[in-house]
Design a protein around this motif. Structure first.
Motif, PDB file in Angstrom:
ATOM      1  N   PRO A   1      -3.317   5.647 -14.376  1.00  0.00           N
ATOM      2  CA  PRO A   1      -2.752   6.817 -13.515  1.00  0.00           C
ATOM      3  C   PRO A   1      -1.576   7.609 -14.467  1.00  0.00           C
ATOM      4  O   PRO A   1      -1.461   8.664 -14.426  1.00  0.00           O
ATOM      5  N   ALA A   2      -0.897   6.946 -15.104  1.00  0.00           N
ATOM      6  CA  ALA A   2       0.181   7.816 -16.022  1.00  0.00           C
ATOM      7  C   ALA A   2      -0.649   8.747 -17.009  1.00  0.00           C
ATOM      8  O   ALA A   2      -0.123   9.764 -17.299  1.00  0.00           O
ATOM      9  N   ARG A   3      -1.744   8.227 -17.350  1.00  0.00           N
ATOM     10  CA  ARG A   3      -2.493   9.014 -18.269  1.00  0.00           C
ATOM     11  C   ARG A   3      -3.050  10.403 -17.464  1.00  0.00           C
ATOM     12  O   ARG A   3      -2.739  11.386 -17.947  1.00  0.00           O
ATOM     13  N   LEU A   4      -3.322  10.404 -16.521  1.00  0.00           N
ATOM     14  CA  LEU A   4      -3.662  11.368 -15.470  1.00  0.00           C
ATOM     15  C   LEU A   4      -2.717  12.234 -15.229  1.00  0.00           C
ATOM     16  O   LEU A   4      -2.733  13.440 -15.103  1.00  0.00           O
ATOM     17  N   ALA A   5      -1.398  11.720 -14.915  1.00  0.00           N
ATOM     18  CA  ALA A   5      -0.275  12.298 -14.417  1.00  0.00           C
ATOM     19  C   ALA A   5       0.108  13.250 -15.487  1.00  0.00           C
ATOM     20  O   ALA A   5       0.870  14.069 -15.195  1.00  0.00           O
ATOM     21  N   GLU A   6      -0.165  12.937 -16.633  1.00  0.00           N
ATOM     22  CA  GLU A   6       0.106  14.221 -17.889  1.00  0.00           C
ATOM     23  C   GLU A   6      -0.346  15.453 -17.657  1.00  0.00           C
ATOM     24  O   GLU A   6       0.319  16.437 -17.749  1.00  0.00           O
ATOM     25  N   GLU A   7      -1.276  15.575 -16.590  1.00  0.00           N
ATOM     26  CA  GLU A   7      -2.284  16.848 -16.471  1.00  0.00           C
ATOM     27  C   GLU A   7      -2.307  17.027 -14.974  1.00  0.00           C
ATOM     28  O   GLU A   7      -2.543  18.219 -14.760  1.00  0.00           O
ATOM     29  N   PHE A   8      -2.273  16.277 -14.215  1.00  0.00           N
ATOM     30  CA  PHE A   8      -2.726  16.479 -12.964  1.00  0.00           C
ATOM     31  C   PHE A   8      -1.397  16.155 -11.781  1.00  0.00           C
ATOM     32  O   PHE A   8      -0.728  14.959 -12.158  1.00  0.00           O
ATOM     33  N   ALA A   9      -0.959  16.556 -10.749  1.00  0.00           N
ATOM     34  CA  ALA A   9       0.086  16.429  -9.943  1.00  0.00           C
ATOM     35  C   ALA A   9      -0.737  15.915  -8.675  1.00  0.00           C
ATOM     36  O   ALA A   9      -1.600  16.467  -8.098  1.00  0.00           O
ATOM     37  N   PHE A  10      -0.417  14.440  -8.462  1.00  0.00           N
ATOM     38  CA  PHE A  10      -1.290  13.872  -7.214  1.00  0.00           C
ATOM     39  C   PHE A  10      -0.278  12.508  -6.878  1.00  0.00           C
ATOM     40  O   PHE A  10       0.685  12.014  -7.746  1.00  0.00           O
ATOM     41  N   ASP A  11      -0.806  11.993  -6.005  1.00  0.00           N
ATOM     42  CA  ASP A  11      -0.125  10.619  -5.548  1.00  0.00           C
ATOM     43  C   ASP A  11      -1.305   9.624  -5.260  1.00  0.00           C
ATOM     44  O   ASP A  11      -2.538  10.196  -4.797  1.00  0.00           O
ATOM     45  N   TYR A  12      -1.184   8.261  -5.472  1.00  0.00           N
ATOM     46  CA  TYR A  12      -2.373   7.578  -5.309  1.00  0.00           C
ATOM     47  C   TYR A  12      -1.982   6.375  -4.624  1.00  0.00           C
ATOM     48  O   TYR A  12      -0.654   5.683  -4.764  1.00  0.00           O
ATOM     49  N   VAL A  13      -2.946   5.460  -4.208  1.00  0.00           N
ATOM     50  CA  VAL A  13      -2.942   3.938  -4.048  1.00  0.00           C
ATOM     51  C   VAL A  13      -4.222   3.709  -4.830  1.00  0.00           C
ATOM     52  O   VAL A  13      -5.404   4.130  -4.782  1.00  0.00           O
ATOM     53  N   ARG A  14      -4.222   2.308  -5.490  1.00  0.00           N
ATOM     54  CA  ARG A  14      -5.344   1.822  -6.448  1.00  0.00           C
ATOM     55  C   ARG A  14      -5.311   0.416  -6.125  1.00  0.00           C
ATOM     56  O   ARG A  14      -4.533  -0.138  -6.060  1.00  0.00           O
ATOM     57  N   MET A  15      -6.592  -0.071  -5.330  1.00  0.00           N
ATOM     58  CA  MET A  15      -6.686  -1.528  -4.962  1.00  0.00           C
ATOM     59  C   MET A  15      -7.643  -2.176  -5.972  1.00  0.00           C
ATOM     60  O   MET A  15      -8.482  -1.702  -6.190  1.00  0.00           O
ATOM     61  N   PHE A  16      -7.281  -3.313  -6.687  1.00  0.00           N
ATOM     62  CA  PHE A  16      -7.987  -4.041  -7.204  1.00  0.00           C
ATOM     63  C   PHE A  16      -8.982  -4.906  -6.728  1.00  0.00           C
ATOM     64  O   PHE A  16      -8.633  -5.519  -5.606  1.00  0.00           O
ATOM     65  N   SER A  17      -9.972  -5.674  -7.277  1.00  0.00           N
ATOM     66  CA  SER A  17     -10.673  -6.498  -6.774  1.00  0.00           C
ATOM     67  C   SER A  17     -10.103  -7.900  -6.357  1.00  0.00           C
ATOM     68  O   SER A  17     -10.733  -8.333  -5.513  1.00  0.00           O
ATOM     69  N   ASP A  18      -9.246  -8.067  -6.979  1.00  0.00           N
ATOM     70  CA  ASP A  18      -8.432  -9.322  -6.712  1.00  0.00           C
ATOM     71  C   ASP A  18      -7.551  -9.323  -5.544  1.00  0.00           C
ATOM     72  O   ASP A  18      -6.702 -10.105  -5.300  1.00  0.00           O
ATOM     73  N   GLY A  19      -7.467  -8.062  -5.026  1.00  0.00           N
ATOM     74  CA  GLY A  19      -6.598  -7.970  -3.733  1.00  0.00           C
ATOM     75  C   GLY A  19      -5.127  -7.175  -4.009  1.00  0.00           C
ATOM     76  O   GLY A  19      -4.517  -6.768  -3.210  1.00  0.00           O
ATOM     77  N   ARG A  20      -4.738  -7.236  -5.418  1.00  0.00           N
ATOM     78  CA  ARG A  20      -3.375  -6.329  -5.796  1.00  0.00           C
ATOM     79  C   ARG A  20      -3.842  -4.927  -5.349  1.00  0.00           C
ATOM     80  O   ARG A  20      -4.766  -4.406  -5.509  1.00  0.00           O
ATOM     81  N   ALA A  21      -2.564  -4.300  -5.422  1.00  0.00           N
ATOM     82  CA  ALA A  21      -2.605  -2.784  -5.419  1.00  0.00           C
ATOM     83  C   ALA A  21      -1.618  -2.292  -5.899  1.00  0.00           C
ATOM     84  O   ALA A  21      -0.423  -2.812  -5.848  1.00  0.00           O
ATOM     85  N   THR A  22      -1.648  -1.059  -6.575  1.00  0.00           N
ATOM     86  CA  THR A  22      -0.611  -0.254  -7.233  1.00  0.00           C
ATOM     87  C   THR A  22      -0.524   1.156  -6.571  1.00  0.00           C
ATOM     88  O   THR A  22      -1.663   1.477  -5.946  1.00  0.00           O
ATOM     89  N   PHE A  23       0.564   1.568  -6.623  1.00  0.00           N
ATOM     90  CA  PHE A  23       0.621   2.965  -6.090  1.00  0.00           C
ATOM     91  C   PHE A  23       1.730   3.945  -6.496  1.00  0.00           C
ATOM     92  O   PHE A  23       2.597   3.353  -7.557  1.00  0.00           O
ATOM     93  N   SER A  24       1.747   5.256  -6.565  1.00  0.00           N
ATOM     94  CA  SER A  24       2.740   6.235  -6.852  1.00  0.00           C
ATOM     95  C   SER A  24       3.921   5.947  -5.937  1.00  0.00           C
ATOM     96  O   SER A  24       4.004   5.512  -4.862  1.00  0.00           O
ATOM     97  N   ASP A  25       5.031   6.589  -6.403  1.00  0.00           N
ATOM     98  CA  ASP A  25       6.434   6.320  -5.783  1.00  0.00           C
ATOM     99  C   ASP A  25       6.357   6.871  -4.487  1.00  0.00           C
ATOM    100  O   ASP A  25       6.737   6.501  -3.298  1.00  0.00           O
ATOM    101  N   ALA A  26       5.584   8.159  -4.324  1.00  0.00           N
ATOM    102  CA  ALA A  26       5.601   8.735  -3.004  1.00  0.00           C
ATOM    103  C   ALA A  26       4.805   7.927  -2.060  1.00  0.00           C
ATOM    104  O   ALA A  26       4.820   8.188  -0.802  1.00  0.00           O
ATOM    105  N   MET A  27       4.092   6.932  -2.334  1.00  0.00           N
ATOM    106  CA  MET A  27       3.081   6.095  -1.561  1.00  0.00           C
ATOM    107  C   MET A  27       3.922   4.777  -1.335  1.00  0.00           C
ATOM    108  O   MET A  27       3.262   4.190  -0.539  1.00  0.00           O
ATOM    109  N   ALA A  28       4.930   4.588  -1.474  1.00  0.00           N
ATOM    110  CA  ALA A  28       5.735   3.435  -1.343  1.00  0.00           C
ATOM    111  C   ALA A  28       6.006   3.123   0.188  1.00  0.00           C
ATOM    112  O   ALA A  28       6.323   4.397   0.828  1.00  0.00           O
ATOM    113  N   GLY A  29       5.586   2.378   0.696  1.00  0.00           N
ATOM    114  CA  GLY A  29       5.769   2.331   2.351  1.00  0.00           C
ATOM    115  C   GLY A  29       4.447   2.556   2.961  1.00  0.00           C
ATOM    116  O   GLY A  29       4.342   2.276   4.342  1.00  0.00           O
ATOM    117  N   VAL A  30       3.342   2.859   2.347  1.00  0.00           N
ATOM    118  CA  VAL A  30       2.223   3.224   3.048  1.00  0.00           C
ATOM    119  C   VAL A  30       1.387   2.399   3.321  1.00  0.00           C
ATOM    120  O   VAL A  30       0.861   2.155   4.434  1.00  0.00           O
TER     121      VAL A  30
END
Length: 288
Positions: free
Chosen positions: A256-285
């Motif tokens: 996500p940090a690579r994409l954020a160099e050129e794009f403005a966005f917020d995200y949630v990403r869920m991995f196949s093992d059940g873990r999830a990462t997200f941008s700061d603005a999506m905390a609490g979602v």
């Protein structure tokens, strides 16, 4: 609010507006969707892009193709070739073809996008030229663009409070905001969280919606022709649906940090093992 419902480009659409859609506006929406499908669909023999599958050639696309192809240029570069609009033949070899055979003959990498194709604008059109026969598939961002085009048509017709919902791609404008559930990729009856959407687009991508066979689904690493396994689902908030759609695909392969160099966005990403990462603005979602 009145709804307009229809099926197009392989998904169910719902358009909701505060005021009823006039008959000419409904007709304009239908014409826009049909023109888009007739231009880009790899599932119909009369589409404009079908000519590219037979031989190296040049096709003429509407001017709206310029931002779409420019987005693919960026995502191809940022993802190291994993996102590539020439992935159509790779999908066909895995069985996701015009006949929906779902019979896989093994992974095949897509032709390199910059080497096999080039494009430029001329005379109010986009000229797309290919050096070899290719199968164009704009699914990584095309549905999002069509959502934007329909949304903009409705706004130009005077609608200000509206939702354009094309399954996993959604764009909303209005005063109250819209609560949208994030569907669990392994159980479509559950949600993993809720996002409040206002004057932005939300696009999701997951392998479960178009899956067939063991480990086969439509989200491929174009550089290998193999379906991605490490990431299960992504959700992206951005100013427009085309960008959100493309980034939702790119997040399967790209930091996500690579994409954020050129794009403005917020995200949630869920991995196949059940873990999830997200941008700061999506905390609490996400639900705990």
């Amino acid at each position: 609010m009145p709804d307009l419902r229809f099926d197009a480009i392989g998904t169910a659409w719902t358009i909701t507006t505060a005021e009823p859609l006039a008959a000419p506006v409904r007709a304009a929406v239908a014409d826009l969707v049909e023109d888009y499908d007739r231009t880009y669909s790899r599932f119909r023999s009369d589409s404009v892009i079908t000519a590219l599958t037979r031989a190296a050639s040049t096709v003429e696309l509407p001017l709206s193709a310029a931002p779409l192809l420019s987005l693919f240029d960026s995502l191809h570069r940022l993802s190291g070739g994993a996102v590539n609009p020439l992935v159509g033949h790779s999908l066909e070899k895995l069985g996701y073809d015009a006949a929906y055979s779902f019979a896989s003959s093994g992974p095949v990498p897509a032709p390199d996008w910059p080497a096999a194709a080039s494009w430029h604008t001329a005379g109010g059109k986009v000229q797309l030229s290919t050096a070899v026969p290719v199968t164009l598939d704009i699914g990584a961002a095309g549905k999002g663009q069509l959502v934007d085009l329909v949304f903009e048509l409705l706004q130009s017709a005077g609608h200000r409070d509206l939702t354009v919902d094309a399954g996993s791609d959604l764009r909303y404008a209005g005063e109250t905001g819209l609560r949208v559930a994030l569907e669990h990729p392994y159980d479509t009856t559950r949600a993993i969280g809720v996002v409040r959407l206002r004057d932005r687009a939300l696009c999701a991508s997951a392998g479960n919606r178009r899956a067939w066979g063991e480990g086969l689904h439509h989200i491929l690493d174009a550089s290998t022709g193999r379906p991605v396994q490490r990431v299960a689902a992504t959700w992206v908030l951005a100013a427009d649906a085309m960008t959100a759609d493309g980034l939702a695909t790119a997040l399967f392969f790209t930091d996500p940090a690579r994409l954020a160099e050129e794009f403005a966005f917020d995200y949630v990403r869920m991995f196949s093992d059940g873990r999830a990462t997200f941008s700061d603005a999506m905390a609490g979602v996400l639900f705990s």
